[in-house]
Design a protein around this motif. Sequence first.
Motif, short mmCIF file in Angstrom:
data_model
loop_
_atom_site.label_atom_id
_atom_site.label_comp_id
_atom_site.label_asym_id
_atom_site.label_seq_id
_atom_site.Cartn_x
_atom_site.Cartn_y
_atom_site.Cartn_z
N UNK A 79 0.83 -1.21 0.00
CA UNK A 79 0.00 0.00 0.00
C UNK A 79 0.86 1.26 0.00
N UNK A 80 1.86 1.29 0.89
CA UNK A 80 2.74 2.46 0.98
C UNK A 80 3.47 2.69 -0.33
N UNK A 81 3.90 1.60 -0.96
CA UNK A 81 4.60 1.71 -2.25
C UNK A 81 3.69 2.36 -3.29
N UNK A 82 2.43 1.91 -3.35
CA UNK A 82 1.48 2.47 -4.31
C UNK A 82 1.15 3.93 -4.02
N UNK A 83 0.96 4.24 -2.73
CA UNK A 83 0.66 5.62 -2.35
C UNK A 83 1.82 6.54 -2.67
N UNK A 84 3.04 6.05 -2.43
CA UNK A 84 4.23 6.85 -2.70
C UNK A 84 4.39 7.11 -4.19
N UNK A 85 4.14 6.08 -5.00
CA UNK A 85 4.23 6.23 -6.45
C UNK A 85 3.19 7.23 -6.96
#
Length: 224
Positions: A79-85
């Motif tokens: 989730x964090x990876x997607x939000x950061x992207x």
Amino acid sequence: MQKEEIIETLQKFGLTEYESKAYVTLSLLGQAKASEISKQANVPQSKIYVTLENLMEKQLVEVSQERPKLFKAITPSFVIKNLLEAKEEEFKSLKQKAFLVSRLLRPIEVDEEIVEGIWVQKVEKYMEILDRLVQMVKKAKKYVYDVTKSLPYSSSYREALLDCKEKGVSLHVMAMSLEDMEKMKWYVKNGIKVKLLEARNHPRILAIDGKEVAIRIDNGKPVF
């Protein structure tokens, strides 16, 4: 990091307060019914289903086909990876728009738009003062007179001076402290002459092309 800090961080990524609370709570519970999430996350019962629907649309939560429905949080690292992207894409788009806006508004910055008179700008931070000086130096076409207690160490200010030098702008710098001897090496190395004059009072004066002058007045708070 405390739970409250995690919730605040998720909000900075674009989630609402209720969405952040529900996701964090569900991550800790593993899986749960909407009523339990509402109670544990302190999200009103009337808002919990809309909140969970939003989280599902953002691909942060999964739901079972059982009755009653069970909700499960998607793996936090994913989730964090997607939000950061998503934030990086948003920043990239904003950066492109900022460049376009600066190009479109550039005609406003020509010399003819400088309005005569004494203008006062209150600033509290050193970098705000420096940003204003950088703007002035970048507009110089003939000469720059810089009188300062301490030679600026800022890369943006130095880049502005180097740009002026390349354009053939005459640079005149006067420092008023022996502490600047080390900083002076950069100026000498780049062919910018600096005069040293020790003085008790240390005014900050920047004059550009005889058209614009900035004077810093220290009276509790720096003022232009």
